[in-house]
Write an enzyme that holds these catalytic residues in place. Structure first.
Site, PDB file in Angstrom:
ATOM      1  N   SER A 253       2.424   5.307   2.045  1.00  0.00           N
ATOM      2  CA  SER A 253       1.413   4.421   2.608  1.00  0.00           C
ATOM      3  C   SER A 253       2.107   3.205   3.204  1.00  0.00           C
ATOM      4  CB  SER A 253       0.447   3.981   1.514  1.00  0.00           C
ATOM      5  OG  SER A 253       1.081   3.010   0.705  1.00  0.00           O
ATOM      6  N   LYS A 254       1.272   2.265   3.660  1.00  0.00           N
ATOM      7  CA  LYS A 254       1.813   1.064   4.311  1.00  0.00           C
ATOM      8  C   LYS A 254       2.789   0.311   3.407  1.00  0.00           C
ATOM      9  CE  LYS A 254      -1.484  -0.058   7.874  1.00  0.00           C
ATOM     10  NZ  LYS A 254      -2.811   0.482   7.542  1.00  0.00           N
ATOM     11  N   ARG A 255       2.589   0.439   2.093  1.00  0.00           N
ATOM     12  CA  ARG A 255       3.491  -0.253   1.171  1.00  0.00           C
ATOM     13  C   ARG A 255       4.947   0.140   1.386  1.00  0.00           C
ATOM     14  NH1 ARG A 255       3.024   1.991  -3.511  1.00  0.00           N
ATOM     15  NH2 ARG A 255       1.492   3.471  -2.775  1.00  0.00           N
ATOM     16  N   HIS A 256       5.161   1.327   1.934  1.00  0.00           N
ATOM     17  CA  HIS A 256       6.530   1.804   2.096  1.00  0.00           C
ATOM     18  C   HIS A 256       7.128   1.421   3.445  1.00  0.00           C
ATOM     19  CE1 HIS A 256       4.674   4.608  -0.879  1.00  0.00           C
ATOM     20  NE2 HIS A 256       5.739   4.235  -1.532  1.00  0.00           N
TER      21      HIS A 256
END
Ligand code: GLU
Length: 491
Positions: A253-256
């Protein structure tokens, strides 16, 4: 292998991320491997989730990755239209057919009724599902509801007994009891199909031979196979591909970091590296070989090498691959790809100069966006740096000044810096004569000319900069060192 037709069927809900595009890539590779067709179909029946330029973002990503489509919303084709929202009459016709056959039925339950049903089931500790009350309506009850013009949906009449086998070429056969499957809504009351209805009708009418999609659709798989059975159609071959996880083993996800492919492009990843990297997210050749050009992937890609365990997104590996592909570029090509990254960083660079710089940086770049801080000093009029950096390792100002004077003299004696090799030799000789290590001597000169302690190879860089600019900078550095030496001798 008979004729292959595969599709990528995104909903236009935003920029596709690397996991979505991995799905597209596997389909595309399979089409190209078989000289088949790759179809782009827009699943836009859930209009509430759509974003305005959703389709544009998808097409831009596919184009950037070099995945061309043979049929699609922009180019048409024999199986169109390719926007599901333009196929409503088709879905209605097939829903009517199922109703006529008794394989589907109208359901008049209101949202409130459904909610109450759910609550009661929950209270009894039962799984929540539609209790099929409209399936058993008598013709009179049905006529009564029709006469009132009640809103209605179409539901699939799932067989009450027996089991269904779901053939999946990645996971193997999965058999489920029919009693576990809900009477799925096929058509909503507004005349729009649900995803399940539209995907089955379209895959059938578009003569799709293989459906490769993400694991997240496995829970819908029984409904789809039961729908094929209800129509009496032969389903395509299905393969549900492993999810892509981040390094923390959670769904990517965007966290990565970057999620849209265009963001990877803007960070300086080459399309060659991205395609190679994405191909390995769930597919392996022999468990060892990792580097594949696009053509090699097309050659090597087969369905039996897609694995069912999750793939892990490993940015260090992507960086390594990107470096590998950067090193393999022809320098003119590298220069052309670097130029926009310099321009974007506000550096007024010209292609001719960048072509000369390219061989100096090629070995050390992992991403194209690393170029600006590495070579900005070449283009700047004035460079900013801390004069203390001019002090050689374990040397005072007077010693450093002496070293730079010697270097300056060597440089000045060369009419031009074209003969890199000779220049380097003479500088080394001067360093030796002073009893300095090359790292000390060249370190001082490096800061003088570039303002930095780490740069591309110095002599090659000076050649690109030209004698005029180099001498100006050496002179300025000499003045700085003189100042420091005077201050030093006073204390
Ligand atoms: N529209 C679905 C999606 O957005 C496609 C699923 C499928 O390939 O069947 O992923």
């Amino acid at each position: 292998m008979s004729f292959v037709r595969v599709r990528y069927a995104p909903s236009p809900t935003g920029a596709p991320h690397i996991g979505n595009l991995r799905t597209a890539l596997f389909n595309w590779l399979w089409a190209r491997h078989n000289d088949g067709k790759f179809i782009l179909r827009v699943e836009d029946t859930d209009q509430a989730r759509e974003v305005d330029n959703g389709l544009e973002l998808i097409m831009e990503s596919l184009r950037f990755l070099g995945m061309n489509w043979d049929e699609g919303p922009d180019i048409g084709g024999a199986y169109g239209p390719y926007h599901q929202s333009e196929r409503l009459a088709i879905y209605k016709k097939y829903a009517d057919e199922l109703i006529e056959k008794g394989a589907a039925y109208y359901c008049y339950c209101t949202p409130d009724e459904l909610k109450q049903m759910r609550q009661e089931q929950e209270a009894r500790g039962e799984p929540t599902r539609y209790d099929r009350r409209c399936r058993w309506l008598t013709p009179e009850q049905r006529a009564e509801r029709e006469a009132k013009g009640l809103p209605r949906v179409v539901r699939l009449a799932v067989p009450l007994e027996g089991s269904t086998t779901l053939p999946d070429f990645i996971h193997g056969d999965i058999t489920i009891p029919n009693a576990d499957v809900d009477d799925q809504v096929l058509m909503k009351s507004d005349g729009f199909p649900t995803y399940h209805m539209a995907v089955v009708v379209d895959d059938h009418l578009m003569e799709i031979t293989h459906v490769m999609r993400g694991d997240e659709w496995i829970s819908s798989f029984p409904k789809h196979i039961l729908l094929y059975n209800a129509f009496g159609w032969t389903p395509p071959q299905f393969g549900h591909m492993p999810v892509v996880l981040g390094p923390d083993k959670k769904k990517l996800s965007k966290r990565h970091g970057a999620t849209s492919i265009t963001q990877f492009r803007d960070e300086g990843y080459l399309v060659e590296a991205l395609v190679n990297f994405m191909a390995l997210l769930g597919w392996a050749y022999d468990g060892e070989r990792e580097l594949f050009s696009r053509d090699e992937l097309i050659q090597a890609f087969t369905l039996d090498h897609i694995h069912s365990s999750p793939a892990v997104f490993d940015r260090a590996k992507l960086d390594w691959m990107n470096g590998y592909y950067i090193r393999g570029l022809e320098t003119g090509d590298l220069a052309e790809r670097l130029l926009p990254f310099l321009t974007r960083a506000g550096i007024e660079a010209d292609l001719e100069t960048v072509k000369k710089i390219a061989p100096l940086v090629q070995e050390r770049l992992k991403r194209l966006d690393e170029i600006a801080p590495l070579v900005d000093f070449i283009f700047q009029q004035e460079i900013e740096y801390d004069p203390k950096l001019l002090l050689g390792n374990k040397m005072n100002a007077a010693e450093s000044l002496n070293a730079l004077r010697n270097a300056g003299e060597v440089l000045d004696n060369f009419p031009s810096f074209d003969d890199e090799h000779a220049l380097e030799q003479e500088l080394r000789a001067a360093s030796e004569k002073l009893g300095l290590k090359p790292a000390q001597f060249f370190g001082i000169l490096r800061v003088a000319v570039t303002g930095k302690t780490v740069t591309p190879p110095l002599v090659g860089t000076m050649k690109v900069m030209g004698k005029g600019k180099v001498m100006e900078r050496v002179e300025r550095a000499l003045r700085e060192l003189e100042k420091m030496a005077r201050a030093g001798s006073v204390v």
